[in-house]
Design an enzyme around this catalytic site. Structure first.
Site, PDB file in Angstrom:
ATOM      1  N   GLU A  25     -24.912  48.860  51.450  1.00  0.00           N
ATOM      2  CA  GLU A  25     -25.629  47.992  50.502  1.00  0.00           C
ATOM      3  C   GLU A  25     -25.277  46.522  50.689  1.00  0.00           C
ATOM      4  O   GLU A  25     -26.024  45.635  50.250  1.00  0.00           O
ATOM      5  CB  GLU A  25     -25.280  48.404  49.058  1.00  0.00           C
ATOM      6  CG  GLU A  25     -25.744  49.801  48.662  1.00  0.00           C
ATOM      7  CD  GLU A  25     -24.683  50.868  48.948  1.00  0.00           C
ATOM      8  OE1 GLU A  25     -23.687  50.558  49.654  1.00  0.00           O
ATOM      9  OE2 GLU A  25     -24.855  52.007  48.477  1.00  0.00           O
ATOM     10  N   LYS A  51     -21.582  45.825  50.491  1.00  0.00           N
ATOM     11  CA  LYS A  51     -20.326  45.785  49.733  1.00  0.00           C
ATOM     12  C   LYS A  51     -19.338  44.809  50.367  1.00  0.00           C
ATOM     13  O   LYS A  51     -18.656  44.055  49.679  1.00  0.00           O
ATOM     14  CB  LYS A  51     -19.698  47.183  49.667  1.00  0.00           C
ATOM     15  CG  LYS A  51     -20.586  48.217  48.994  1.00  0.00           C
ATOM     16  CD  LYS A  51     -19.969  49.614  49.062  1.00  0.00           C
ATOM     17  CE  LYS A  51     -19.908  50.216  50.451  1.00  0.00           C
ATOM     18  NZ  LYS A  51     -21.215  50.518  51.049  1.00  0.00           N
ATOM     19  N   GLN A 101     -18.943  53.835  51.440  1.00  0.00           N
ATOM     20  CA  GLN A 101     -20.125  54.694  51.279  1.00  0.00           C
ATOM     21  C   GLN A 101     -20.887  54.255  50.014  1.00  0.00           C
ATOM     22  O   GLN A 101     -20.729  53.124  49.589  1.00  0.00           O
ATOM     23  CB  GLN A 101     -19.749  56.184  51.217  1.00  0.00           C
ATOM     24  CG  GLN A 101     -19.240  56.770  52.526  1.00  0.00           C
ATOM     25  CD  GLN A 101     -17.825  56.368  52.875  1.00  0.00           C
ATOM     26  OE1 GLN A 101     -16.909  56.607  52.136  1.00  0.00           O
ATOM     27  NE2 GLN A 101     -17.644  55.755  54.031  1.00  0.00           N
ATOM     28  N   ARG A 142     -31.130  53.024  60.747  1.00  0.00           N
ATOM     29  CA  ARG A 142     -31.111  53.492  59.358  1.00  0.00           C
ATOM     30  C   ARG A 142     -32.542  53.792  58.919  1.00  0.00           C
ATOM     31  O   ARG A 142     -33.465  53.072  59.280  1.00  0.00           O
ATOM     32  CB  ARG A 142     -30.520  52.416  58.446  1.00  0.00           C
ATOM     33  CG  ARG A 142     -29.047  52.117  58.730  1.00  0.00           C
ATOM     34  CD  ARG A 142     -28.548  50.953  57.882  1.00  0.00           C
ATOM     35  NE  ARG A 142     -27.157  50.626  58.165  1.00  0.00           N
ATOM     36  CZ  ARG A 142     -26.631  49.404  58.063  1.00  0.00           C
ATOM     37  NH1 ARG A 142     -27.378  48.380  57.678  1.00  0.00           N
ATOM     38  NH2 ARG A 142     -25.369  49.191  58.335  1.00  0.00           N
TER      39      ARG A 142
HETATM   40  P1  GDP Z   1     -21.546  47.724  53.535  1.00  0.00           P
HETATM   41  O1  GDP Z   1     -21.196  48.936  54.307  1.00  0.00           O
HETATM   42  O2  GDP Z   1     -22.014  48.028  52.146  1.00  0.00           O
HETATM   43  O3  GDP Z   1     -20.470  46.665  53.535  1.00  0.00           O
HETATM   44  O4  GDP Z   1     -22.824  47.083  54.272  1.00  0.00           O
HETATM   45  P2  GDP Z   1     -23.015  46.925  55.881  1.00  0.00           P
HETATM   46  O5  GDP Z   1     -22.166  45.809  56.353  1.00  0.00           O
HETATM   47  O6  GDP Z   1     -22.889  48.212  56.568  1.00  0.00           O
HETATM   48  O7  GDP Z   1     -24.558  46.566  55.938  1.00  0.00           O
HETATM   49  C1  GDP Z   1     -25.085  45.441  55.332  1.00  0.00           C
HETATM   50  C2  GDP Z   1     -25.725  44.581  56.429  1.00  0.00           C
HETATM   51  O8  GDP Z   1     -26.580  43.632  55.837  1.00  0.00           O
HETATM   52  C3  GDP Z   1     -24.716  43.777  57.219  1.00  0.00           C
HETATM   53  O9  GDP Z   1     -25.208  43.609  58.526  1.00  0.00           O
HETATM   54  C4  GDP Z   1     -24.698  42.441  56.493  1.00  0.00           C
HETATM   55  O10 GDP Z   1     -24.294  41.362  57.331  1.00  0.00           O
HETATM   56  C5  GDP Z   1     -26.135  42.305  56.109  1.00  0.00           C
HETATM   57  N1  GDP Z   1     -26.409  41.568  54.866  1.00  0.00           N
HETATM   58  C6  GDP Z   1     -25.730  41.581  53.693  1.00  0.00           C
HETATM   59  N2  GDP Z   1     -26.396  40.872  52.752  1.00  0.00           N
HETATM   60  C7  GDP Z   1     -27.531  40.418  53.343  1.00  0.00           C
HETATM   61  C8  GDP Z   1     -28.648  39.672  52.879  1.00  0.00           C
HETATM   62  O11 GDP Z   1     -28.750  39.295  51.717  1.00  0.00           O
HETATM   63  N3  GDP Z   1     -29.643  39.409  53.782  1.00  0.00           N
HETATM   64  C9  GDP Z   1     -29.565  39.826  55.081  1.00  0.00           C
HETATM   65  N4  GDP Z   1     -30.557  39.528  55.894  1.00  0.00           N
HETATM   66  N5  GDP Z   1     -28.534  40.548  55.540  1.00  0.00           N
HETATM   67  C10 GDP Z   1     -27.539  40.844  54.680  1.00  0.00           C
HETATM   68  P1  IMO Z   2     -20.329  52.234  54.290  1.00  0.00           P
HETATM   69  O1  IMO Z   2     -18.964  52.139  53.641  1.00  0.00           O
HETATM   70  C1  IMO Z   2     -23.804  54.700  55.208  1.00  0.00           C
HETATM   71  C2  IMO Z   2     -23.081  58.988  55.795  1.00  0.00           C
HETATM   72  C3  IMO Z   2     -23.303  59.540  57.187  1.00  0.00           C
HETATM   73  C4  IMO Z   2     -23.766  60.948  56.837  1.00  0.00           C
HETATM   74  C5  IMO Z   2     -22.882  61.296  55.634  1.00  0.00           C
HETATM   75  C6  IMO Z   2     -21.643  62.103  55.977  1.00  0.00           C
HETATM   76  O2  IMO Z   2     -20.460  51.378  55.495  1.00  0.00           O
HETATM   77  O3  IMO Z   2     -21.403  52.043  53.283  1.00  0.00           O
HETATM   78  P2  IMO Z   2     -19.323  61.439  57.079  1.00  0.00           P
HETATM   79  O4  IMO Z   2     -18.989  60.863  58.424  1.00  0.00           O
HETATM   80  O5  IMO Z   2     -18.857  60.590  55.932  1.00  0.00           O
HETATM   81  O6  IMO Z   2     -18.896  62.864  56.943  1.00  0.00           O
HETATM   82  O7  IMO Z   2     -20.939  61.475  57.034  1.00  0.00           O
HETATM   83  O8  IMO Z   2     -22.492  60.059  55.074  1.00  0.00           O
HETATM   84  N1  IMO Z   2     -22.141  57.842  55.725  1.00  0.00           N
HETATM   85  C7  IMO Z   2     -22.528  56.573  55.529  1.00  0.00           C
HETATM   86  N2  IMO Z   2     -23.766  56.027  55.433  1.00  0.00           N
HETATM   87  N3  IMO Z   2     -22.717  53.927  55.060  1.00  0.00           N
HETATM   88  C8  IMO Z   2     -21.479  54.460  55.116  1.00  0.00           C
HETATM   89  O9  IMO Z   2     -20.356  53.754  54.849  1.00  0.00           O
HETATM   90  C9  IMO Z   2     -21.337  55.833  55.411  1.00  0.00           C
HETATM   91  N4  IMO Z   2     -20.283  56.669  55.563  1.00  0.00           N
HETATM   92  C10 IMO Z   2     -20.791  57.885  55.734  1.00  0.00           C
HETATM   93  O10 IMO Z   2     -24.289  58.816  57.875  1.00  0.00           O
HETATM   94  O11 IMO Z   2     -25.083  60.930  56.403  1.00  0.00           O
HETATM   95 MG    MG Z   3     -21.702  49.909  56.085  1.00  0.00          MG
END
Ligand code: GDP
Ligand code: IMO
Ligand code: MG
Length: 426
Positions: A14, A16, A219, A300
Site C-alpha cells: 500500500e 507502508k 503485508q 501485481r
Molecule cells: P509497502 O510494501 O506497503 O511498503 O509498499 P511497496 O513499497 O511494496 O509498494 C509501494 C510502491 O509505490 C513503491 O514503489 C513506492 O515507491 C510507490 N509509491 C508510494 N506512494 C506512491 C504515490 O503516492 N505515488 C506513486 N506513483 N508511487 C508511490
Molecule cells: P509488503 O510488506 C504483497 C503475499 C504473496 C502471496 C501471499 C503468501 O511488501 O506489503 P508468503 O510468502 O507470505 O507466504 O505469501 O502473501 N505477500 C505479499 N503481497 N506485499 C507483501 O508484503 C507480501 N508478503 C506476502 O504474494 O500471495
Molecule cells: Mg511491498
C-alpha cells in the site's frame, strides 16, 4: 504509552514504507513485529530508491530499528541488507530480538516444494520460506536467533530440524549438506551477535520513559492468517494488535493506528480479488503505477478501490485515520470507481465474506466518479500550503467518498513515490 502502528488496509504494497519513513522522525524507535523477508517496503529519498525487507524502514531517519520476536528472520537476507545499507553509507542502529525465529535454506526449499505440489491451487507465495518457518515455530521445532549464538545446542536443534524435514523434502531436490548449513548459521550468528538483544525489555523501558515507538506492519490486513483471505493469506497476523505480541509490549502501549491504502487496489499471488480489472484500466494502473512486486518482481494484479474490504480492515485494526496513496496514478484515468457493496447470491451485503469461494463469487457494486487528469505537481504543491481546497473538485469528491465509506478521516494524500510527495490534511 505512545505506540503508533502503521498497517496496510489491503493486500500489501500500500505504501507502508513511505509512510513509516515520512513520520519516523517523530519517534525514537521503529519496530517490525511480524512477517519476514516476504516484505518489500520502498522508500524514495533524494531520487534514491531503497527497498527494505527485514530492516525497519525508519532507520533511514536515523532511528533505532527493532526486529521483534514475531518476525521470521532469514539471516542471509538480513546480512545482505545490512551490507547494502552500509555500502550506501547508512549504518543502521539495529536491535534483533533473540526470540525471533530463523528462516533457513530448508524452509525456502520447503516453501518452493509445497507451492509446486499445490499445482493449480498454488498460493503464489513469495517463496521466502515464510509459511514453513511459522509452521515450525507453532510446532515448536523452530530455531531462534538466540540459538545461532550457541553452536553446541544449535547443532542438536538443527539435527532435529533435518530429521523433521526429511520426509517433506525427499525427492524434491538436494537439501544443503548438514555441515554446510550449520556452518553458515554459526557464521551469520557471529555477524549478527552485536545486534542481538532482549528487544521486549528495551522497548518497554523506552515506552515507560515516554519515548515514542512506531510499529511498521508488513503485508496487509487482507493477508492476515486469521482474518485475511485464508488460505490465500500469509502465515502471520498482520493486523495492528499483532504489534504487541510480535514485539513484547502490552496491548495498552498502542495508542494510535494508521491505516495505509492505495487509491485503488493491488494484489500479488493467488486468491479472490472482487474488484480486479483485467482490462485496459488495470493495465494502465500497472504500467503507470509500476505495479511489480518489490520482493519478487511479479506483476501485481490491479483493480478498483474496495470499500467493503476497506471497512473490514478499518474495523479489524481500529484504524484511527487513513493515508491514501498513489492518487497520481489513479489520476491517469478519466473515470474511476469505488466498490461500496457486494452482490452475493442475489443479495447485497457490505460485509467481507469468510471464504474464498464466497468472495470469489462476489460481484462488486460500483459507484463511478470523474477522474482528475492533468493535476500536476504544482497543484499538489499548492495543496501542501493551502490544504485540500487547492485540489480539483473531482479529487475532493473521491476522497470524501472514501472517508465516508471507510468511516474514518483521511489525513494524508500521496501523489508520488518521494518522501516529500505527500499532503497532510488537518
Ligand atoms: P509497502 O510494501 O506497503 O511498503 O509498499 P511497496 O513499497 O511494496 O509498494 C509501494 C510502491 O509505490 C513503491 O514503489 C513506492 O515507491 C510507490 N509509491 C508510494 N506512494 C506512491 C504515490 O503516492 N505515488 C506513486 N506513483 N508511487 C508511490
Ligand atoms: P509488503 O510488506 C504483497 C503475499 C504473496 C502471496 C501471499 C503468501 O511488501 O506489503 P508468503 O510468502 O507470505 O507466504 O505469501 O502473501 N505477500 C505479499 N503481497 N506485499 C507483501 O508484503 C507480501 N508478503 C506476502 O504474494 O500471495
Ligand atoms: Mg511491498
Amino acid at each position: 504509552m505512545p505506540g503508533v502502528v502503521v498497517v496496510g488496509l489491503q493486500w500489501g504494497d500500500e505504501g507502508k514504507g513511505k509512510i513509516v519513513d515520512s513520520i519516523a522522525g517523530n519517534f525514537e524507535a521503529v519496530v517490525r513485529f511480524q512477517g519476514g523477508s516476504n516484505a518489500g517496503h520502498t522508500v524514495v529519498v533524494g531520487g534514491q530508491k531503497r527497498v527494505f525487507h527485514l530492516v525497519p524502514s525508519g532507520v533511514l531517519q536515523g532511528k533505532l530499528g527493532v526486529v521483534g520476536n514475531g518476525v521470521v528472520v532469514d539471516p542471509k537476507v538480513l546480512v545482505e541488507e545490512l551490507n547494502s545499507l552500509e555500502e550506501a553509507g547508512v549504518r543502521p542502529r539495529l536491535l534483533l530480538s533473540d526470540k525471533a525465529h530463523v528462516t533457513t535454506e530448508l524452509h525456502k526449499m520447503q516453501d518452493e516444494a509445497e507451492e509446486l505440489g499445490r499445482g493449480g491451487m498454488a498460493l503464489g507465495t513469495t517463496r521466502r520460506g515464510i509459511g514453513p518457518t511459522y509452521a515450525d515455530k507453532a510446532a515448536r521445532i523452530g530455531i531462534r536467533i538466540i540459538d545461532l549464538l550457541h553452536p553446541d545446542s544449535l547443532r542438536e536443534k538443527l539435527k532435529g530440524l533435518y530429521s523433521a524435514k526429511d520426509h517433506i523434502l525427499r525427492g524434491r531436490g538436494e537439501p544443503p549438506a548438514f555441515e554446510s548449513l550449520y556452518g553458515d548459521l554459526v557464521r551469520y550468528g557471529e555477524i549478527l551477535r552485536p545486534y542481538v538483544g532482549r528487544a521486549e525489555y528495551t522497548l518497554n523501558r523506552m515506552l515507560s520513559d515516554g519515548s515514542r515507538v512506531l510499529f511498521e506492519g508488513a503485508q496487509g490486513s487482507l493477508l492476515d492468517i486469521d482474518h485475511g483471505t485464508y488460505p490465500y493469506s500469509t502465515s502471520s497476523n498482520t493486523v495492528a494488535a499483532a504489534a504487541a505480541i510480535g514485539s513484547g509490549v502490552p496491548a495498552s502501549a498502542i495508542s494510535e493506528v494508521i491505516g495505509v491504502a492505495k487509491a485503488y487496489t493491488t494484489r500479488v499471488g493467488g486468491g479472490p480479488f472482487p474488484t480486479e480489472d483485467t482490462g485496459e484500466a488495470g493495465e494502465t494502473l500497472r504500467r503507470i503505477g509500476g505495479e511489480y512486486g518489490a520482493t519478487t518482481g511479479r506483476p501485481r494484479r490491479c483493480g478498483w478501490f474496495d470499500a467493503v474490504a476497506g471497512r473490514y480492515s478499518v474495523m479489524l485494526n481500529g484504524a484511527n485515520y487513513a493515508m491514501i496513496m498513489k492518487l497520481d496514478v489513479l489520476g491517469e484515468l478519466n473515470r474511476v470507481k469505488i466498490a461500496t457493496a457486494y452482490r452475493i447470491d442475489g443479495a447485497t451485503t457490505d460485509e467481507f465474506p469468510s471464504t474464498p469461494e464466497e468472495l470469489g463469487g462476489a460481484a462488486p457494486v460500483y459507484e463511478e466518479f470523474d477522474g482528475w487528469r492533468g493535476t500536476d505537481k504544482a497543484v499538489w504543491e499548492r495543496a501542501k500550503e493551502e490544504g485540500i481546497s487547492a485540489l480539483p473538485k473531482s479529487l475532493r469528491n473521491y476522497v470524501g467518498r472514501l472517508e465516508e465509506a471507510l468511516g474514518i478521516p483521511v489525513r494524508g494524500l500521496s501523489y508520488g513515490p518521494s518522501r516529500e510527495e505527500l499532503v497532510y490534511l488537518d
